[in-house]
Design an enzyme around this catalytic site. Structure first.
Site, PDB file in Angstrom:
ATOM      1  N   HIS A 176      42.932   3.674   9.098  1.00 24.64           N
ATOM      2  CA  HIS A 176      41.925   4.640   9.560  1.00 24.64           C
ATOM      3  C   HIS A 176      40.667   4.503   8.723  1.00 24.64           C
ATOM      4  O   HIS A 176      40.714   4.077   7.568  1.00 24.64           O
ATOM      5  CB  HIS A 176      42.462   6.078   9.480  1.00 24.64           C
ATOM      6  CG  HIS A 176      42.966   6.460   8.126  1.00 24.64           C
ATOM      7  ND1 HIS A 176      44.217   6.112   7.688  1.00 24.64           N
ATOM      8  CD2 HIS A 176      42.390   7.140   7.109  1.00 24.64           C
ATOM      9  CE1 HIS A 176      44.389   6.566   6.457  1.00 24.64           C
ATOM     10  NE2 HIS A 176      43.289   7.181   6.081  1.00 24.64           N
ATOM     11  N   HIS A 219      37.379   6.804   7.431  1.00 25.60           N
ATOM     12  CA  HIS A 219      36.774   8.123   7.247  1.00 25.60           C
ATOM     13  C   HIS A 219      35.278   8.023   7.556  1.00 25.60           C
ATOM     14  O   HIS A 219      34.611   7.096   7.080  1.00 25.60           O
ATOM     15  CB  HIS A 219      36.901   8.583   5.792  1.00 25.60           C
ATOM     16  CG  HIS A 219      38.308   8.744   5.304  1.00 25.60           C
ATOM     17  ND1 HIS A 219      38.898   9.968   5.158  1.00 25.60           N
ATOM     18  CD2 HIS A 219      39.233   7.837   4.925  1.00 25.60           C
ATOM     19  CE1 HIS A 219      40.132   9.816   4.691  1.00 25.60           C
ATOM     20  NE2 HIS A 219      40.361   8.527   4.545  1.00 25.60           N
ATOM     21  N   VAL A 224      47.949   8.135   3.963  1.00 17.58           N
ATOM     22  CA  VAL A 224      48.572   8.033   5.289  1.00 17.58           C
ATOM     23  C   VAL A 224      48.530   6.554   5.682  1.00 17.58           C
ATOM     24  O   VAL A 224      47.449   5.942   5.703  1.00 17.58           O
ATOM     25  CB  VAL A 224      47.840   8.893   6.333  1.00 17.58           C
ATOM     26  CG1 VAL A 224      48.489   8.719   7.711  1.00 17.58           C
ATOM     27  CG2 VAL A 224      47.860  10.377   5.943  1.00 17.58           C
ATOM     28  N   ASP A 263      39.299  15.369  10.363  1.00 17.21           N
ATOM     29  CA  ASP A 263      40.176  15.389   9.184  1.00 17.21           C
ATOM     30  C   ASP A 263      40.466  16.853   8.842  1.00 17.21           C
ATOM     31  O   ASP A 263      39.543  17.664   8.769  1.00 17.21           O
ATOM     32  CB  ASP A 263      39.480  14.685   8.007  1.00 17.21           C
ATOM     33  CG  ASP A 263      40.435  14.394   6.862  1.00 17.21           C
ATOM     34  OD1 ASP A 263      41.091  15.337   6.385  1.00 17.21           O
ATOM     35  OD2 ASP A 263      40.509  13.237   6.440  1.00 17.21           O
TER      36      ASP A 263
HETATM   37  P1  5GP Z   1      43.853   8.395   3.255  1.00 19.87           P
HETATM   38  O1  5GP Z   1      44.066   8.871   1.867  1.00 19.87           O
HETATM   39  O2  5GP Z   1      45.155   7.849   3.801  1.00 19.87           O
HETATM   40  O3  5GP Z   1      42.712   7.493   3.443  1.00 19.87           O
HETATM   41  O4  5GP Z   1      43.437   9.676   4.078  1.00 19.87           O
HETATM   42  C1  5GP Z   1      44.263  10.438   4.865  1.00 19.87           C
HETATM   43  C2  5GP Z   1      43.411  11.570   5.393  1.00 19.87           C
HETATM   44  O5  5GP Z   1      44.147  12.234   6.374  1.00 19.87           O
HETATM   45  C3  5GP Z   1      43.025  12.623   4.341  1.00 19.87           C
HETATM   46  O6  5GP Z   1      41.608  12.739   4.306  1.00 19.87           O
HETATM   47  C4  5GP Z   1      43.690  13.892   4.828  1.00 19.87           C
HETATM   48  O7  5GP Z   1      42.885  15.022   4.637  1.00 19.87           O
HETATM   49  C5  5GP Z   1      43.931  13.610   6.295  1.00 19.87           C
HETATM   50  N1  5GP Z   1      45.111  14.228   6.856  1.00 19.87           N
HETATM   51  C6  5GP Z   1      46.318  14.376   6.277  1.00 19.87           C
HETATM   52  N2  5GP Z   1      47.176  14.955   7.140  1.00 19.87           N
HETATM   53  C7  5GP Z   1      46.500  15.167   8.279  1.00 19.87           C
HETATM   54  C8  5GP Z   1      46.853  15.738   9.549  1.00 19.87           C
HETATM   55  O8  5GP Z   1      47.980  16.176   9.782  1.00 19.87           O
HETATM   56  N3  5GP Z   1      45.891  15.771  10.499  1.00 19.87           N
HETATM   57  C9  5GP Z   1      44.619  15.313  10.279  1.00 19.87           C
HETATM   58  N4  5GP Z   1      43.761  15.423  11.277  1.00 19.87           N
HETATM   59  N5  5GP Z   1      44.243  14.776   9.093  1.00 19.87           N
HETATM   60  C10 5GP Z   1      45.175  14.696   8.118  1.00 19.87           C
END
Ligand code: 5GP
Length: 143
Positions: free
Chosen positions: A105, A107, A101, A36
């Site tokens: 996924h 974490h 996103v 991340d």
């Molecule tokens: P969500 O809120 O959708 O569960 O988490 C999305 C995660 O993706 C966040 O922890 C954020 O830091 C991570 N993230 C956002 N953009 C990118 C990216 O371009 N590459 C990677 N590797 N992680 C990302």
């Protein structure tokens, strides 16, 4: 099924298609795992099924049955590689729940006694640090 449709024009869709880079730690036929970029703790990684779904609400149970063993494998590796006291597995569904996103996924976040998590989607980590952390996990998986 109710709810919004999957849109392949999301960041993880682009990573899965190789259109943008990532610090990859694990890949098989069905799953990709990478660091991340805004870690909530050192070693924070993401496990992403290759099959398209927006989140757990629209995912095929067959996909879930393949991804969870990989989440376990990476949780074990991250705990060892980062000498963590514990591992938090987090998975958000829709904006109200904190999802940012829209490709399913999980974490995997190393945790330490008495240490709170940094904010979700907070500060961008240095590229060299992410690369070094990815190597730690890859090294652990090789053991
Ligand atoms: P969500 O809120 O959708 O569960 O988490 C999305 C995660 O993706 C966040 O922890 C954020 O830091 C991570 N993230 C956002 N953009 C990118 C990216 O371009 N590459 C990677 N590797 N992680 C990302």
């Amino acid at each position: 099924m109710s709810g919004q449709a999957y849109d392949s024009n999301n960041i993880f869709g682009k990573i899965l298609r190789g259109e943008i880079p990532c610090h990859r730690v694990y890949e098989d036929e069905d799953t990709l795992a990478f660091m991340d970029v805004m870690p909530q703790s050192p070693g924070h990684l993401l496990v992403v099924p290759k099959a398209p779904s927006r989140n757990i609400l629209d995912a095929d149970p067959a996909v879930l049955s393949k991804v969870i063993p990989v989440v376990q494998k990476l949780a074990r590796a991250a705990k060892e590689a980062f000498e963590a006291d514990g591992i938090t597995v987090i998975q958000f569904n829709e904006p109200a729940a904190g999802q940012t996103v829209y490709h399913l996924h999980f974490h995997v976040v190393p945790r330490y006694e008495g240490q709170p998590l940094k904010p979700h989607s907070g500060q961008m980590e240095n590229n060299d640090v992410l690369a070094a952390n990815a190597e730690k996990i890859i090294g652990e998986l090789g053991n």
